[in-house]
Design a protein around this motif. Structure first.
Motif, short mmCIF file in Angstrom:
data_model
loop_
_atom_site.label_atom_id
_atom_site.label_comp_id
_atom_site.label_asym_id
_atom_site.label_seq_id
_atom_site.Cartn_x
_atom_site.Cartn_y
_atom_site.Cartn_z
N LYS A 280 0.81 -1.23 0.00
CA LYS A 280 0.00 0.00 0.00
C LYS A 280 0.83 1.27 0.00
N TYR A 281 2.06 1.20 0.48
CA TYR A 281 2.89 2.40 0.57
C TYR A 281 3.30 2.93 -0.80
N TYR A 282 3.13 2.12 -1.83
CA TYR A 282 3.42 2.56 -3.19
C TYR A 282 2.15 2.64 -4.04
N LYS A 283 1.04 2.86 -3.37
CA LYS A 283 -0.24 2.96 -4.07
C LYS A 283 -0.17 4.02 -5.16
N ASN A 284 -0.76 3.71 -6.30
CA ASN A 284 -0.83 4.58 -7.48
C ASN A 284 0.43 4.54 -8.35
N ALA A 285 1.46 3.83 -7.92
CA ALA A 285 2.69 3.77 -8.72
C ALA A 285 2.42 3.17 -10.10
N LEU A 286 3.16 3.63 -11.09
CA LEU A 286 3.07 3.07 -12.43
C LEU A 286 4.01 1.87 -12.51
N LEU A 287 3.49 0.72 -12.93
CA LEU A 287 4.27 -0.51 -12.95
C LEU A 287 4.74 -0.83 -14.37
N VAL A 288 6.01 -1.27 -14.48
CA VAL A 288 6.59 -1.61 -15.78
C VAL A 288 7.27 -2.98 -15.68
N GLU A 289 7.48 -3.61 -16.81
CA GLU A 289 8.20 -4.88 -16.85
C GLU A 289 9.70 -4.60 -16.86
N PRO A 290 10.43 -5.01 -15.81
CA PRO A 290 11.84 -4.65 -15.70
C PRO A 290 12.75 -5.29 -16.75
N LYS A 291 12.33 -6.41 -17.34
CA LYS A 291 13.14 -7.06 -18.37
C LYS A 291 13.03 -6.37 -19.72
N SER A 292 12.05 -5.46 -19.85
CA SER A 292 11.78 -4.82 -21.14
C SER A 292 12.13 -3.32 -21.10
N ILE A 293 13.15 -2.93 -21.85
CA ILE A 293 13.49 -1.51 -21.94
C ILE A 293 12.33 -0.74 -22.57
N THR A 302 4.61 7.89 -20.02
CA THR A 302 3.29 7.97 -19.38
C THR A 302 3.33 8.86 -18.14
N VAL A 303 4.36 8.69 -17.33
CA VAL A 303 4.50 9.52 -16.12
C VAL A 303 4.68 10.98 -16.49
N LYS A 304 5.41 11.25 -17.54
CA LYS A 304 5.61 12.64 -17.97
C LYS A 304 4.28 13.33 -18.30
N LYS A 305 3.35 12.57 -18.89
CA LYS A 305 2.09 13.15 -19.34
C LYS A 305 1.14 13.47 -18.19
N ALA A 306 1.14 12.64 -17.14
CA ALA A 306 0.20 12.84 -16.03
C ALA A 306 0.85 12.45 -14.70
N PRO A 307 1.85 13.21 -14.25
CA PRO A 307 2.63 12.82 -13.07
C PRO A 307 1.82 12.68 -11.79
N LEU A 308 0.84 13.53 -11.57
CA LEU A 308 0.09 13.51 -10.31
C LEU A 308 -0.72 12.23 -10.13
N LYS A 309 -0.96 11.53 -11.21
CA LYS A 309 -1.74 10.29 -11.15
C LYS A 309 -0.99 9.17 -10.43
N TYR A 310 0.33 9.30 -10.31
CA TYR A 310 1.15 8.20 -9.81
C TYR A 310 1.82 8.52 -8.47
N VAL A 311 1.15 9.35 -7.68
CA VAL A 311 1.67 9.79 -6.38
C VAL A 311 0.95 9.05 -5.25
N THR A 312 1.69 8.60 -4.24
CA THR A 312 1.11 7.93 -3.07
C THR A 312 0.34 8.92 -2.20
N PRO A 313 -0.87 8.60 -1.75
CA PRO A 313 -1.61 9.50 -0.86
C PRO A 313 -0.85 9.79 0.43
N CYS A 314 -0.91 11.03 0.88
CA CYS A 314 -0.19 11.45 2.10
C CYS A 314 -0.60 10.62 3.31
N SER A 315 -1.89 10.29 3.43
CA SER A 315 -2.39 9.58 4.60
C SER A 315 -1.74 8.21 4.77
#
Length: 344
Positions: A280-293, A302-315
């Motif tokens: 839960k501490y990484y809620k909203n994180a954008l997930l990628v396949e590490p084996k694939s560049i 994707t993060v560049k286009k909408a950065p606020l979407k991938y931020v963990t809630p303060c609470s």
């Protein structure tokens, strides 16, 4: 009530996130009012009540055994594998029958309480090591206060950008090693023309990987590699404050402090699609396949286009403050000592 902290191995032989966390938690419990200190292995005095061992590993087996023989309460702060692959599961079952995991089972049974860093680890502790839920507490890693403070964030960000002549960059921190996958991240940033700051020393035994990373980034001025900054230093906090996003496409982690620090700074997170990413501490994180560049490239864009979407809630991330973690350990220690007093 006196508590002694004991690391898994001498810090001169290995010092990374887990060791930093040991010391950070010790400071947190001291500030919470616990009479806690490091165990001096040369001191013959046994004038303490609780031994807090760091690591449910074979190296701590004798320590747990003799602590229980001496009548001490034993707490083990543990990190478990997530047993994601068939290979890891088979290895577990073989080891449980003949060697390492068998001793870990015995340690878990001897311990009075086990502390894990998230709910997923608590489930693994129950399922694989047969520990009762009543013997398990979830207490996350500590994030230093400086990462939560908003007062100097803009100033520190400006100072870092001016000092290292870079801004609007993705940040990654941690020991340089294959597991943390910095080369793939660097290549993805090169391909997407994204600035990158890498902070970390080459891990012992990973010199070839470090050289490969050096060779890759040398021609690219949009990538800066700082070979280690002190934990909690103003330059390190400044790097987090100045970055536009934080990336850690590691193949394997438990609860990396670097991601918690970025979450405390309210930065968007880009993480590998592995078990550790789903806590839960990484809620909203954008997930990628590490084996694939290519997957990492897509994630960056994707993060560049909408950065606020991938931020963990303060609470959620506030559970990782020094005060919160210190209080949780304080309550655990009190519960254990009260249980002993009741029995006596």
């Amino acid at each position: 009530m006196k508590v002694k902290f004991l690391p898994y191995q001498p810090h001169c032989f290995a010092f990374g996130g887990f060791e930093i966390q040991t010391l950070s938690t010790l400071l947190a419990v001291q500030k919470a009012g616990v009479n806690a200190s490091t165990l001096d292995v040369w001191d013959k005095s046994s004038d303490f009540d609780i031994l807090n061992c760091w690591g449910l590993e074979v190296g701590n087996y004798e320590n747990v055994f003799w602590a229980k023989r001496a009548g001490k309460q034993v707490v083990i702060s543990a990190l478990f594998p997530y047993y994601e692959t068939l290979k890891e599961k088979v290895k577990y079952h073989v080891s449980a029958a003949i060697y390492k995991v068998k001793l870990m089972h015995e340690m878990a049974a001897m311990a009075d309480h086990i502390v894990v860093v998230n709910d997923i680890q608590a489930e693994i502790c129950q399922k694989y090591f047969r520990v009762a839920p009543t013997k398990i507490s979830v207490i996350p890693n500590v994030v230093k206060k400086s990462f939560f403070s908003e007062n100097d964030r803009a100033t520190l960000a400006q100072s870092f950008s001016e000092k290292y002549v870079i801004s609007d960059f993705i940040l990654t921190t941690g020991n340089i090693c294959r597991r943390k996958n910095q080369i793939s991240l660097a290549q993805a940033c090169i391909n997407t023309k994204t600035k990158l700051v890498i902070i970390g020393k080459i891990l012992d035994g990973e010199s070839d990987y470090g050289q490969q990373l050096e060779n890759l980034i040398r021609p690219h001025q949009n990538i800066v590699w700082l070979h280690g900054l002190e934990p909690g230093s103003m330059d390190l906090v400044g790097a987090y404050s100045a970055c536009s996003a934080f990336a850690l496409p590691s193949f394997e982690e438990q609860q990396p402090i670097s991601l918690l620090e970025a979450a405390a700074q309210q930065k968007p997170l880009l993480i590998a699609k592995r078990a550790y990413a789903y806590q839960k501490y990484y809620k909203n994180a954008l997930l990628v396949e590490p084996k694939s560049i290519r997957s990492i490239e897509t994630g960056i864009n994707t993060v560049k286009k909408a950065p606020l979407k991938y931020v963990t809630p303060c609470s959620i991330i506030e559970e990782c403050t020094e005060e919160s973690v210190g209080k949780a350990y304080l309550e655990l220690y009190h519960t254990l000592t009260e249980r002993v007093n009741t029995k006596s």
